[in-house]
Design a protein around this motif. Sequence first.
Motif, PDB file in Angstrom:
ATOM      1  N   UNK A   1       0.845  -1.225  -0.031  1.00  0.00           N
ATOM      2  CA  UNK A   1      -0.161   0.080   0.161  1.00  0.00           C
ATOM      3  C   UNK A   1       0.985   1.283  -0.090  1.00  0.00           C
ATOM      4  N   UNK A   2       1.908   1.228   0.803  1.00  0.00           N
ATOM      5  CA  UNK A   2       2.854   2.332   0.715  1.00  0.00           C
ATOM      6  C   UNK A   2       3.480   2.694  -0.498  1.00  0.00           C
ATOM      7  N   UNK A   3       3.791   1.552  -1.101  1.00  0.00           N
ATOM      8  CA  UNK A   3       4.222   1.900  -2.749  1.00  0.00           C
ATOM      9  C   UNK A   3       3.191   2.289  -3.489  1.00  0.00           C
ATOM     10  N   UNK A   4       2.059   2.062  -3.623  1.00  0.00           N
ATOM     11  CA  UNK A   4       1.191   2.369  -4.205  1.00  0.00           C
ATOM     12  C   UNK A   4       0.940   3.790  -3.888  1.00  0.00           C
ATOM     13  N   UNK A   5       0.795   4.277  -2.823  1.00  0.00           N
ATOM     14  CA  UNK A   5       0.403   5.462  -2.480  1.00  0.00           C
ATOM     15  C   UNK A   5       1.600   6.428  -2.777  1.00  0.00           C
ATOM     16  N   UNK A   6       2.617   6.145  -2.902  1.00  0.00           N
ATOM     17  CA  UNK A   6       4.133   6.610  -3.473  1.00  0.00           C
ATOM     18  C   UNK A   6       4.048   6.719  -4.742  1.00  0.00           C
ATOM     19  N   UNK A   7       3.428   5.959  -5.504  1.00  0.00           N
ATOM     20  CA  UNK A   7       3.192   6.009  -6.999  1.00  0.00           C
ATOM     21  C   UNK A   7       2.166   7.025  -7.178  1.00  0.00           C
ATOM     22  N   UNK A   8       0.967   7.022  -6.495  1.00  0.00           N
ATOM     23  CA  UNK A   8       0.072   7.929  -6.958  1.00  0.00           C
ATOM     24  C   UNK A   8       0.452   9.148  -6.551  1.00  0.00           C
ATOM     25  N   UNK A   9       1.232   9.420  -5.424  1.00  0.00           N
ATOM     26  CA  UNK A   9       1.832  10.852  -5.184  1.00  0.00           C
ATOM     27  C   UNK A   9       2.642  11.330  -6.355  1.00  0.00           C
ATOM     28  N   UNK A  10       3.613  10.383  -6.993  1.00  0.00           N
ATOM     29  CA  UNK A  10       4.399  10.852  -8.123  1.00  0.00           C
ATOM     30  C   UNK A  10       3.538  11.220  -9.316  1.00  0.00           C
ATOM     31  N   UNK A  11       2.588  10.308  -9.601  1.00  0.00           N
ATOM     32  CA  UNK A  11       1.700  10.661 -10.848  1.00  0.00           C
ATOM     33  C   UNK A  11       1.155  12.025 -10.602  1.00  0.00           C
ATOM     34  N   UNK A  12       0.591  12.334  -9.263  1.00  0.00           N
ATOM     35  CA  UNK A  12      -0.295  13.467  -9.213  1.00  0.00           C
ATOM     36  C   UNK A  12       0.716  15.054  -9.136  1.00  0.00           C
ATOM     37  N   UNK A  13       2.055  14.574  -8.800  1.00  0.00           N
ATOM     38  CA  UNK A  13       3.020  15.647  -8.831  1.00  0.00           C
ATOM     39  C   UNK A  13       3.513  15.952 -10.478  1.00  0.00           C
ATOM     40  N   UNK A  14       3.590  14.756 -11.204  1.00  0.00           N
ATOM     41  CA  UNK A  14       3.652  14.722 -12.517  1.00  0.00           C
ATOM     42  C   UNK A  14       2.404  15.652 -13.296  1.00  0.00           C
ATOM     43  N   UNK A  15       1.373  15.331 -12.861  1.00  0.00           N
ATOM     44  CA  UNK A  15       0.200  15.774 -13.544  1.00  0.00           C
ATOM     45  C   UNK A  15       0.157  17.384 -13.112  1.00  0.00           C
ATOM     46  N   UNK A  16       0.556  17.809 -11.976  1.00  0.00           N
ATOM     47  CA  UNK A  16       0.497  19.361 -11.686  1.00  0.00           C
ATOM     48  C   UNK A  16       1.449  19.926 -12.136  1.00  0.00           C
ATOM     49  N   UNK A  17       2.757  19.413 -12.556  1.00  0.00           N
ATOM     50  CA  UNK A  17       3.759  20.111 -12.948  1.00  0.00           C
ATOM     51  C   UNK A  17       4.279  19.877 -14.632  1.00  0.00           C
ATOM     52  N   UNK A  18       3.187  19.332 -15.232  1.00  0.00           N
ATOM     53  CA  UNK A  18       3.270  18.904 -16.619  1.00  0.00           C
ATOM     54  C   UNK A  18       2.926  20.163 -17.399  1.00  0.00           C
ATOM     55  N   UNK A  19       3.781  20.935 -18.127  1.00  0.00           N
ATOM     56  CA  UNK A  19       3.640  22.124 -18.837  1.00  0.00           C
ATOM     57  C   UNK A  19       2.463  21.929 -19.799  1.00  0.00           C
ATOM     58  N   UNK A  20       2.487  21.017 -20.555  1.00  0.00           N
ATOM     59  CA  UNK A  20       1.394  20.762 -21.663  1.00  0.00           C
ATOM     60  C   UNK A  20       0.090  20.754 -21.023  1.00  0.00           C
TER      61      UNK A  20
ATOM     62  N   UNK B   1      -1.496  30.043 -14.133  1.00  0.00           N
ATOM     63  CA  UNK B   1      -0.148  30.654 -14.558  1.00  0.00           C
ATOM     64  C   UNK B   1       0.833  30.463 -13.330  1.00  0.00           C
ATOM     65  N   UNK B   2       0.455  30.423 -12.110  1.00  0.00           N
ATOM     66  CA  UNK B   2       1.159  30.126 -10.899  1.00  0.00           C
ATOM     67  C   UNK B   2       1.764  28.552 -11.191  1.00  0.00           C
ATOM     68  N   UNK B   3       0.998  27.689 -11.404  1.00  0.00           N
ATOM     69  CA  UNK B   3       1.519  26.380 -11.603  1.00  0.00           C
ATOM     70  C   UNK B   3       2.421  26.328 -12.860  1.00  0.00           C
ATOM     71  N   UNK B   4       2.099  26.939 -13.880  1.00  0.00           N
ATOM     72  CA  UNK B   4       2.990  27.024 -14.890  1.00  0.00           C
ATOM     73  C   UNK B   4       4.366  27.570 -14.425  1.00  0.00           C
ATOM     74  N   UNK B   5       4.284  28.716 -13.788  1.00  0.00           N
ATOM     75  CA  UNK B   5       5.621  29.384 -13.478  1.00  0.00           C
ATOM     76  C   UNK B   5       6.499  28.181 -12.446  1.00  0.00           C
ATOM     77  N   UNK B   6       5.869  27.461 -11.532  1.00  0.00           N
ATOM     78  CA  UNK B   6       6.381  26.744 -10.680  1.00  0.00           C
ATOM     79  C   UNK B   6       6.892  25.535 -11.312  1.00  0.00           C
TER      80      UNK B   6
END
Length: 80
Positions: free
Chosen positions: A18-37, A68-73
């Motif tokens: 479960x910890x591994x799954x939660x880590x993967x979900x967190x990584x995917x969420x972060x990638x989604x939030x910081x994906x410029x496209x 725009x804040x997200x894009x700049x970050x």
Amino acid sequence: MLMLTGFLIALMLPAKGLIGIFKKIAEMAEAELTDESKIREGLVQLEDLYDNGKITEEEYHEREDRLMERLNMARENKDE
């Protein structure tokens, strides 16, 4: 004693999974939030909503500021 150790290990395995799954979900969420496209796509969709009268000008500017804040970050994190 060996049975108790085996039992405890068996109880811990699902938790580790479960910890591994939660880590993967967190990584995917972060990638989604910081994906410029994705952020630029959100800006296009937002403009479409405004142009079609589905959101007010005030709502448009509030959402645009957040995107725009997200894009700049995302760009700052990319440069690091």
